[in-house]
Scaffold this motif. Structure first.
Motif, PDB file in Angstrom:
ATOM      1  N   THR A   1       0.833  -1.207   0.000  1.00 14.47           N
ATOM      2  CA  THR A   1       0.000   0.000   0.000  1.00 14.47           C
ATOM      3  C   THR A   1       0.864   1.252   0.000  1.00 14.47           C
ATOM      4  O   THR A   1       0.631   2.201  -0.764  1.00 14.47           O
ATOM      5  CB  THR A   1      -0.928  -0.005   1.226  1.00 14.47           C
ATOM      6  OG1 THR A   1      -1.775  -1.161   1.168  1.00 14.47           O
ATOM      7  CG2 THR A   1      -1.785   1.245   1.274  1.00 14.47           C
TER       8      THR A   1
ATOM      9  N   VAL B   1       8.875  -3.805  -3.745  1.00 14.43           N
ATOM     10  CA  VAL B   1       8.485  -2.459  -3.320  1.00 14.43           C
ATOM     11  C   VAL B   1       9.702  -1.670  -2.845  1.00 14.43           C
ATOM     12  O   VAL B   1       9.882  -0.500  -3.215  1.00 14.43           O
ATOM     13  CB  VAL B   1       7.418  -2.524  -2.209  1.00 14.43           C
ATOM     14  CG1 VAL B   1       7.187  -1.139  -1.608  1.00 14.43           C
ATOM     15  CG2 VAL B   1       6.112  -3.082  -2.752  1.00 14.43           C
TER      16      VAL B   1
ATOM     17  N   ARG C   1       2.592   2.014  -3.379  1.00 12.41           N
ATOM     18  CA  ARG C   1       1.797   2.786  -4.342  1.00 12.41           C
ATOM     19  C   ARG C   1       1.836   4.272  -3.985  1.00 12.41           C
ATOM     20  O   ARG C   1       1.949   5.132  -4.863  1.00 12.41           O
ATOM     21  CB  ARG C   1       0.361   2.266  -4.355  1.00 12.41           C
ATOM     22  CG  ARG C   1      -0.631   3.115  -5.139  1.00 12.41           C
ATOM     23  CD  ARG C   1      -0.249   3.272  -6.608  1.00 12.41           C
ATOM     24  NE  ARG C   1      -1.002   4.351  -7.216  1.00 12.41           N
ATOM     25  CZ  ARG C   1      -2.132   4.193  -7.911  1.00 12.41           C
ATOM     26  NH1 ARG C   1      -2.634   2.982  -8.084  1.00 12.41           N
ATOM     27  NH2 ARG C   1      -2.742   5.232  -8.429  1.00 12.41           N
TER      28      ARG C   1
ATOM     29  N   VAL D   1      -4.040  -1.186  -2.029  1.00 13.53           N
ATOM     30  CA  VAL D   1      -4.654   0.047  -1.531  1.00 13.53           C
ATOM     31  C   VAL D   1      -6.157  -0.144  -1.373  1.00 13.53           C
ATOM     32  O   VAL D   1      -6.756   0.257  -0.369  1.00 13.53           O
ATOM     33  CB  VAL D   1      -4.376   1.220  -2.496  1.00 13.53           C
ATOM     34  CG1 VAL D   1      -5.120   2.477  -2.043  1.00 13.53           C
ATOM     35  CG2 VAL D   1      -2.875   1.493  -2.595  1.00 13.53           C
TER      36      VAL D   1
ATOM     37  N   ASP E   1       3.102   7.565  -6.272  1.00 14.59           N
ATOM     38  CA  ASP E   1       2.275   8.753  -6.482  1.00 14.59           C
ATOM     39  C   ASP E   1       2.982  10.023  -6.014  1.00 14.59           C
ATOM     40  O   ASP E   1       2.942  11.060  -6.690  1.00 14.59           O
ATOM     41  CB  ASP E   1       0.941   8.601  -5.750  1.00 14.59           C
ATOM     42  CG  ASP E   1       0.055   7.527  -6.359  1.00 14.59           C
ATOM     43  OD1 ASP E   1       0.302   7.135  -7.517  1.00 14.59           O
ATOM     44  OD2 ASP E   1      -0.889   7.075  -5.681  1.00 14.59           O
TER      45      ASP E   1
ATOM     46  N   HIS F   1       3.794  -1.137 -11.875  1.00 11.76           N
ATOM     47  CA  HIS F   1       3.901  -0.819 -10.450  1.00 11.76           C
ATOM     48  C   HIS F   1       2.608  -0.190  -9.931  1.00 11.76           C
ATOM     49  O   HIS F   1       2.094  -0.571  -8.874  1.00 11.76           O
ATOM     50  CB  HIS F   1       5.063   0.156 -10.208  1.00 11.76           C
ATOM     51  CG  HIS F   1       6.397  -0.420 -10.517  1.00 11.76           C
ATOM     52  ND1 HIS F   1       7.449   0.345 -10.981  1.00 11.76           N
ATOM     53  CD2 HIS F   1       6.870  -1.692 -10.436  1.00 11.76           C
ATOM     54  CE1 HIS F   1       8.506  -0.427 -11.165  1.00 11.76           C
ATOM     55  NE2 HIS F   1       8.185  -1.659 -10.848  1.00 11.76           N
ATOM     56  N   GLN F   2       2.090   0.767 -10.681  1.00 11.01           N
ATOM     57  CA  GLN F   2       0.907   1.497 -10.232  1.00 11.01           C
ATOM     58  C   GLN F   2      -0.327   0.593 -10.180  1.00 11.01           C
ATOM     59  O   GLN F   2      -1.062   0.580  -9.189  1.00 11.01           O
ATOM     60  CB  GLN F   2       0.658   2.694 -11.148  1.00 11.01           C
ATOM     61  CG  GLN F   2      -0.369   3.675 -10.605  1.00 11.01           C
ATOM     62  CD  GLN F   2      -0.549   4.869 -11.510  1.00 11.01           C
ATOM     63  OE1 GLN F   2      -0.795   4.723 -12.694  1.00 11.01           O
ATOM     64  NE2 GLN F   2      -0.434   6.062 -10.952  1.00 11.01           N
ATOM     65  N   SER F   3      -0.543  -0.172 -11.239  1.00  8.30           N
ATOM     66  CA  SER F   3      -1.748  -1.007 -11.286  1.00  8.30           C
ATOM     67  C   SER F   3      -1.655  -2.197 -10.335  1.00  8.30           C
ATOM     68  O   SER F   3      -2.640  -2.560  -9.678  1.00  8.30           O
ATOM     69  CB  SER F   3      -2.003  -1.497 -12.716  1.00  8.30           C
ATOM     70  OG  SER F   3      -0.929  -2.301 -13.177  1.00  8.30           O
ATOM     71  N   TYR F   4      -0.467  -2.789 -10.221  1.00  8.32           N
ATOM     72  CA  TYR F   4      -0.319  -3.953  -9.345  1.00  8.32           C
ATOM     73  C   TYR F   4      -0.487  -3.564  -7.881  1.00  8.32           C
ATOM     74  O   TYR F   4      -1.261  -4.177  -7.141  1.00  8.32           O
ATOM     75  CB  TYR F   4       1.050  -4.596  -9.572  1.00  8.32           C
ATOM     76  CG  TYR F   4       1.238  -5.916  -8.846  1.00  8.32           C
ATOM     77  CD1 TYR F   4       0.430  -7.008  -9.134  1.00  8.32           C
ATOM     78  CD2 TYR F   4       2.232  -6.066  -7.886  1.00  8.32           C
ATOM     79  CE1 TYR F   4       0.599  -8.221  -8.475  1.00  8.32           C
ATOM     80  CE2 TYR F   4       2.415  -7.275  -7.225  1.00  8.32           C
ATOM     81  CZ  TYR F   4       1.595  -8.351  -7.523  1.00  8.32           C
ATOM     82  OH  TYR F   4       1.762  -9.544  -6.867  1.00  8.32           O
ATOM     83  N   LEU F   5       0.198  -2.512  -7.462  1.00  5.87           N
ATOM     84  CA  LEU F   5       0.170  -2.139  -6.050  1.00  5.87           C
ATOM     85  C   LEU F   5      -1.153  -1.507  -5.636  1.00  5.87           C
ATOM     86  O   LEU F   5      -1.517  -1.539  -4.457  1.00  5.87           O
ATOM     87  CB  LEU F   5       1.336  -1.195  -5.738  1.00  5.87           C
ATOM     88  CG  LEU F   5       2.725  -1.819  -5.904  1.00  5.87           C
ATOM     89  CD1 LEU F   5       3.815  -0.783  -5.659  1.00  5.87           C
ATOM     90  CD2 LEU F   5       2.913  -3.016  -4.971  1.00  5.87           C
ATOM     91  N   SER F   6      -1.893  -0.957  -6.583  1.00  5.76           N
ATOM     92  CA  SER F   6      -3.188  -0.362  -6.235  1.00  5.76           C
ATOM     93  C   SER F   6      -4.159  -1.408  -5.703  1.00  5.76           C
ATOM     94  O   SER F   6      -5.108  -1.075  -4.985  1.00  5.76           O
ATOM     95  CB  SER F   6      -3.798   0.354  -7.439  1.00  5.76           C
ATOM     96  OG  SER F   6      -4.155  -0.562  -8.451  1.00  5.76           O
TER      97      SER F   6
END
Length: 268
Positions: free
Chosen positions: A80, A237, A83, A206, A87, A198-203
């Motif tokens: 979490t 991460v 991500r 979240v 950002d 990275h963005q789509s996987y870790l979201s």
């Protein structure tokens, strides 16, 4: 040592190596951030420095989870925060982009102001409907403030050659990045495929989406005996966070330290 334990040992070793990289990047970031204390900066620099401090704090939290782990390896929170680190890295570079003209920066900040305003309206409206006292001061000035921001955005966007459809979108209050997050990542010089992974996987962590829990048995998720998958996720991460932070460090070294370091100059 059986194959499972061998995999776990290798995963732990990789995770700790990635932690060292993140800690080194964090040390560099803290030096930059501390060096800006007491120095006069432009409004743009101060905004970038604030998001940069947020980024550093996220990284410290991730490192703390790993360093202070006992039997529990909280890969959920690591993912979490991972991500959030992406950002914050993107926003820091977006705000501090050195190639911007005064009008381009002004458009960006007006879009950010409008997003803040419309988002605030949504959650304050929800609070009121939930029985909380109405924020009278905010709602009394909301319509006029929104129209002022929309007018500024429309004028700047037209001056900068944006199409009517783009101007409509920019003045909707839903947009954060003028060119979208992909455009911001491209401008930052990042590999778009890696960024999107990275963005789509870790979201998923979240939002507690299925990817974060549907394969728990297959991944051998354990709260007392971490699996090689848990070590891998934390290592991923930590490693990617170190890379993003190092990239932001390079920007902030040249963008801060004096008013003259901001190519746009004093603006607000």
């Amino acid at each position: 040592m059986n194959k499972r334990n061998e995999a776990r040992a290798a995963g732990l070793k990789s995770m700790l190596a990635a932690l060292e990289k993140l800690e080194a990047a964090m040390q560099g970031a803290v030096v930059i951030s501390d060096g800006a204390i007491g120095v006069v900066h432009t409004g743009r620099q101060n905004r970038a420095l604030f998001v940069f401090a947020k980024l550093i704090t996220h990284c410290m939290s991730v490192a703390g989870i790993i360093e202070n782990r006992t039997a529990l390896l909280d890969h959920f929170s690591v993912a979490t925060l991972g991500r959030a680190i992406i950002d914050a890295s993107l926003m820091t570079k977006y705000i501090s982009e050195p190639s911007l003209t005064a009008d381009e920066w002004d458009l960006r900040r007006q879009v950010l102001y409008l997003h803040d305003l419309t988002t605030r309206k949504r959650f304050l409206t929800a609070l009121e409907l939930a029985g909380q006292p109405r924020d009278t001061g905010f709602f009394e000035g909301y319509a006029a403030a929104k129209e002022r921001l929309k007018a500024k955005i429309e004028d700047l966007a037209a001056k900068l050659g944006h199409s009517s459809d783009q101007i409509k979108e920019l003045s909707s209050g839903q947009k954060v990045f003028v060119g979208g997050s992909r455009g911001a990542a491209r401008e930052a010089g990042w590999d778009l495929q890696e960024f999107e992974f990275h963005q789509s996987y870790l979201s998923n962590w979240v939002h507690s989406y299925p990817v974060s829990f549907m394969r728990a048995d297959e991944q051998a998720i354990s709260f007392s005996d971490p699996s090689d998958y848990q070590f891998w996720l934390c290592q991923m991460v930590l490693g990617t966070s170190a890379g993003y932070l190092e990239d932001v460090n390079a920007r902030m070294r040249t963008f801060t330290g004096s008013v003259e370091a901001d190519p746009v100059g004093p603006f607000e």
